[in-house]
Scaffold this motif. Structure first.
Motif, PDB file in Angstrom:
ATOM      1  N   ASN A  69       0.740  -1.125  -0.024  1.00 44.26           N
ATOM      2  CA  ASN A  69      -0.057   0.036   0.000  1.00 44.26           C
ATOM      3  C   ASN A  69       0.958   1.181  -0.051  1.00 44.26           C
ATOM      4  O   ASN A  69       0.277   2.202   0.388  1.00 44.26           O
ATOM      5  N   PHE A  70       1.969   1.016  -0.535  1.00 44.39           N
ATOM      6  CA  PHE A  70       2.913   2.300  -0.370  1.00 44.39           C
ATOM      7  C   PHE A  70       3.492   2.427  -1.793  1.00 44.39           C
ATOM      8  O   PHE A  70       4.164   1.498  -2.186  1.00 44.39           O
ATOM      9  N   PRO A  71       3.480   3.493  -2.584  1.00 47.02           N
ATOM     10  CA  PRO A  71       3.276   4.941  -2.191  1.00 47.02           C
ATOM     11  C   PRO A  71       1.691   4.934  -2.439  1.00 47.02           C
ATOM     12  O   PRO A  71       1.044   6.054  -1.708  1.00 47.02           O
ATOM     13  N   GLU A  72       0.813   3.967  -3.073  1.00 46.75           N
ATOM     14  CA  GLU A  72      -0.602   4.012  -3.027  1.00 46.75           C
ATOM     15  C   GLU A  72      -1.056   2.829  -2.823  1.00 46.75           C
ATOM     16  O   GLU A  72      -0.674   1.615  -2.751  1.00 46.75           O
ATOM     17  N   VAL A  73      -2.448   2.502  -2.352  1.00 47.43           N
ATOM     18  CA  VAL A  73      -3.118   1.460  -2.183  1.00 47.43           C
ATOM     19  C   VAL A  73      -2.969   0.397  -3.241  1.00 47.43           C
ATOM     20  O   VAL A  73      -3.095   0.984  -4.331  1.00 47.43           O
ATOM     21  N   ASP A  74      -2.473  -0.686  -2.945  1.00 48.34           N
ATOM     22  CA  ASP A  74      -2.244  -2.088  -3.994  1.00 48.34           C
ATOM     23  C   ASP A  74      -1.299  -1.891  -4.832  1.00 48.34           C
ATOM     24  O   ASP A  74      -1.337  -2.200  -5.828  1.00 48.34           O
ATOM     25  N   SER A  75      -0.569  -0.533  -4.828  1.00 52.76           N
ATOM     26  CA  SER A  75       0.276  -0.439  -5.775  1.00 52.76           C
ATOM     27  C   SER A  75       1.414  -1.598  -5.911  1.00 52.76           C
ATOM     28  O   SER A  75       2.049  -1.908  -6.977  1.00 52.76           O
ATOM     29  N   GLY A  76       1.828  -2.260  -4.834  1.00 53.74           N
ATOM     30  CA  GLY A  76       2.656  -3.665  -4.900  1.00 53.74           C
ATOM     31  C   GLY A  76       2.142  -4.802  -5.843  1.00 53.74           C
ATOM     32  O   GLY A  76       2.711  -5.261  -6.663  1.00 53.74           O
ATOM     33  N   LEU A  77       0.418  -4.692  -5.640  1.00 56.28           N
ATOM     34  CA  LEU A  77       0.117  -5.797  -6.492  1.00 56.28           C
ATOM     35  C   LEU A  77      -0.062  -5.390  -8.083  1.00 56.28           C
ATOM     36  O   LEU A  77       0.027  -6.162  -8.777  1.00 56.28           O
ATOM     37  N   ALA A  78       0.109  -3.940  -8.261  1.00 57.12           N
ATOM     38  CA  ALA A  78      -0.292  -3.339  -9.384  1.00 57.12           C
ATOM     39  C   ALA A  78       1.054  -3.552 -10.144  1.00 57.12           C
ATOM     40  O   ALA A  78       1.559  -3.984 -11.544  1.00 57.12           O
ATOM     41  N   THR A  79       2.172  -3.517  -9.394  1.00 60.40           N
ATOM     42  CA  THR A  79       3.672  -3.892 -10.019  1.00 60.40           C
ATOM     43  C   THR A  79       3.704  -5.408 -10.418  1.00 60.40           C
ATOM     44  O   THR A  79       3.884  -5.762 -11.316  1.00 60.40           O
ATOM     45  N   CYS A  80       3.302  -6.347  -9.375  1.00 63.81           N
ATOM     46  CA  CYS A  80       3.228  -7.636  -9.938  1.00 63.81           C
ATOM     47  C   CYS A  80       2.338  -7.790 -10.995  1.00 63.81           C
ATOM     48  O   CYS A  80       2.863  -8.920 -11.849  1.00 63.81           O
ATOM     49  N   PHE A  81       1.139  -7.555 -11.159  1.00 61.38           N
ATOM     50  CA  PHE A  81       0.378  -7.420 -12.409  1.00 61.38           C
ATOM     51  C   PHE A  81       1.184  -7.312 -13.510  1.00 61.38           C
ATOM     52  O   PHE A  81       1.123  -7.689 -14.683  1.00 61.38           O
ATOM     53  N   ALA A  82       1.887  -5.663 -13.599  1.00 63.65           N
ATOM     54  CA  ALA A  82       2.515  -5.345 -14.654  1.00 63.65           C
ATOM     55  C   ALA A  82       3.505  -6.287 -14.854  1.00 63.65           C
ATOM     56  O   ALA A  82       4.075  -6.507 -16.292  1.00 63.65           O
ATOM     57  N   PHE A  83       4.443  -7.109 -14.167  1.00 58.52           N
ATOM     58  CA  PHE A  83       5.276  -8.013 -14.560  1.00 58.52           C
ATOM     59  C   PHE A  83       4.841  -9.473 -14.904  1.00 58.52           C
ATOM     60  O   PHE A  83       5.572 -10.366 -15.036  1.00 58.52           O
ATOM     61  N   SER A  84       3.332  -9.625 -14.949  1.00 57.59           N
ATOM     62  CA  SER A  84       2.912 -11.172 -15.408  1.00 57.59           C
ATOM     63  C   SER A  84       2.666 -11.144 -16.656  1.00 57.59           C
ATOM     64  O   SER A  84       2.284 -10.322 -17.471  1.00 57.59           O
ATOM     65  N   ASN A  85       2.918 -12.247 -17.313  1.00 57.97           N
ATOM     66  CA  ASN A  85       2.893 -12.503 -18.625  1.00 57.97           C
ATOM     67  C   ASN A  85       1.182 -12.862 -18.972  1.00 57.97           C
ATOM     68  O   ASN A  85       0.380 -12.810 -17.763  1.00 57.97           O
ATOM     69  N   ASP A  86       1.032 -13.022 -20.298  1.00 54.96           N
ATOM     70  CA  ASP A  86      -0.592 -12.860 -20.355  1.00 54.96           C
ATOM     71  C   ASP A  86      -1.217 -14.220 -19.904  1.00 54.96           C
ATOM     72  O   ASP A  86      -2.234 -14.252 -19.433  1.00 54.96           O
ATOM     73  N   GLU A  98      -9.385  -7.905 -10.716  1.00 52.10           N
ATOM     74  CA  GLU A  98      -9.490  -9.355 -10.684  1.00 52.10           C
ATOM     75  C   GLU A  98      -8.335  -9.909  -9.641  1.00 52.10           C
ATOM     76  O   GLU A  98      -8.467 -10.827  -8.853  1.00 52.10           O
ATOM     77  N   PHE A  99      -7.143  -9.436 -10.128  1.00 51.98           N
ATOM     78  CA  PHE A  99      -5.945  -9.844  -9.626  1.00 51.98           C
ATOM     79  C   PHE A  99      -5.833  -9.425  -8.118  1.00 51.98           C
ATOM     80  O   PHE A  99      -5.483 -10.067  -7.282  1.00 51.98           O
ATOM     81  N   VAL A 100      -6.282  -8.309  -7.879  1.00 51.60           N
ATOM     82  CA  VAL A 100      -6.490  -7.671  -6.231  1.00 51.60           C
ATOM     83  C   VAL A 100      -7.268  -8.758  -5.506  1.00 51.60           C
ATOM     84  O   VAL A 100      -6.861  -9.054  -4.389  1.00 51.60           O
ATOM     85  N   LYS A 101      -8.500  -9.237  -6.375  1.00 48.14           N
ATOM     86  CA  LYS A 101      -9.283  -9.807  -5.433  1.00 48.14           C
ATOM     87  C   LYS A 101      -8.712 -11.386  -5.232  1.00 48.14           C
ATOM     88  O   LYS A 101      -8.592 -11.769  -4.084  1.00 48.14           O
ATOM     89  N   PHE A 102      -7.932 -11.663  -6.217  1.00 50.03           N
ATOM     90  CA  PHE A 102      -7.375 -12.990  -5.961  1.00 50.03           C
ATOM     91  C   PHE A 102      -6.168 -13.040  -5.129  1.00 50.03           C
ATOM     92  O   PHE A 102      -5.986 -13.901  -4.216  1.00 50.03           O
ATOM     93  N   ALA A 103      -5.564 -12.071  -4.930  1.00 50.12           N
ATOM     94  CA  ALA A 103      -4.442 -11.760  -4.045  1.00 50.12           C
ATOM     95  C   ALA A 103      -4.998 -11.597  -2.616  1.00 50.12           C
ATOM     96  O   ALA A 103      -3.992 -11.655  -1.659  1.00 50.12           O
ATOM     97  N   ARG A 104      -6.387 -11.659  -2.200  1.00 50.93           N
ATOM     98  CA  ARG A 104      -6.632 -11.591  -0.963  1.00 50.93           C
ATOM     99  C   ARG A 104      -6.684 -12.882  -0.297  1.00 50.93           C
ATOM    100  O   ARG A 104      -7.140 -13.198   0.938  1.00 50.93           O
ATOM    101  N   ASN A 105      -6.509 -14.000  -1.297  1.00 50.92           N
ATOM    102  CA  ASN A 105      -6.658 -15.432  -0.528  1.00 50.92           C
ATOM    103  C   ASN A 105      -5.485 -15.570   0.341  1.00 50.92           C
ATOM    104  O   ASN A 105      -4.514 -14.858   0.316  1.00 50.92           O
ATOM    105  N   PRO A 106      -5.651 -16.604   1.338  1.00 48.70           N
ATOM    106  CA  PRO A 106      -4.626 -16.638   2.466  1.00 48.70           C
ATOM    107  C   PRO A 106      -3.411 -17.158   1.914  1.00 48.70           C
ATOM    108  O   PRO A 106      -2.296 -16.787   2.516  1.00 48.70           O
ATOM    109  N   ILE A 107      -3.020 -17.912   0.846  1.00 51.83           N
ATOM    110  CA  ILE A 107      -1.793 -18.300   0.471  1.00 51.83           C
ATOM    111  C   ILE A 107      -1.078 -17.138  -0.221  1.00 51.83           C
ATOM    112  O   ILE A 107       0.153 -16.725   0.235  1.00 51.83           O
ATOM    113  N   PHE A 108      -1.413 -16.543  -1.390  1.00 52.08           N
ATOM    114  CA  PHE A 108      -0.829 -15.542  -1.849  1.00 52.08           C
ATOM    115  C   PHE A 108      -0.831 -14.155  -1.105  1.00 52.08           C
ATOM    116  O   PHE A 108       0.046 -13.736  -1.048  1.00 52.08           O
TER     117      PHE A 108
END
Length: 185
Positions: A69-86, A98-108
């Motif tokens: 959540n730094f510097p903005e909310v879910d910016s870490g997840l946005a970075t991971c999504f940017a580095f994910s292949n199709d 959808e990725f942000v919702k997925f990332a709320r699972n206890p494992i990831f």
């Protein structure tokens, strides 16, 4: 081009899950304390670049997730999504929302705002790829979640062959080691 970082000074409440600095430092256990924290953090969402090695991509993703959540909310997840292949994006819903919702699972989710992480050396797989499939690499990452649980993840990356990210290493999959067989069979 390496990911730009900035040194910031901020005041934060570390027991508040909404705190943008959560995971950067601890001033007390189980208590809400305000503190000044000096931290290096991405100033914007990082993006794939052919100059980044596989370990740089994993480090960028993990550093971003640890400070999600730094510097903005879910910016870490946005970075991971940017580095994910199709293929990886399709597996988690094909959109950042959808990725942000997925990332709320206890494992990831154990990687998001984690207490700490440590990566083992990268393992380059095979002989460097083929004309149609890029080289692959794996890296084990040991994560200590905020709850104190340690979990190991297998990051698999593939070097992209097609534009717009030709030559860049992208995340092909990220699996919890203890669930890897169950998720791939």
């Amino acid at each position: 081009a390496r990911v730009r970082v900035a040194t910031l000074v901020l005041t934060a409440c570390f027991s508040d899950a909404r705190c943008p600095a959560r995971g950067l430092a601890r001033t007390g256990v189980g208590s809400c304390r305000r503190a000044l924290v000096r931290a290096s953090a991405p100033v914007a969402v990082a993006h794939p670049d052919p100059s980044l090695a596989p370990e740089d991509v994993v480090r960028t993703c993990m550093d971003s997730l640890a400070r999600n959540n730094f510097p903005e909310v879910d910016s870490g997840l946005a970075t991971c999504f940017a580095f994910s292949n199709d293929m990886c994006r399709a597996a988690v819903g094909a959109s950042l929302d959808e990725f942000v919702k997925f990332a709320r699972n206890p494992i990831f989710g154990s990687m998001v705002n984690c207490e700490s992480w440590r990566a083992e050396p990268v393992n380059l797989v095979g002989n460097g790829g083929t004309p149609t499939r890029g080289a692959m690499a794996t890296q084990l990452v040991h994560v200590v979640s905020l709850s104190g649980r340690t979990r190991t993840f297998i990051w698999t990356l593939q070097q992209e062959r097609r534009p717009p990210n030709a030559g860049s290493w992208l995340v092909w999959q990220c699996l919890a080691k203890d669930k890897a067989i169950e998720l791939t069979v």
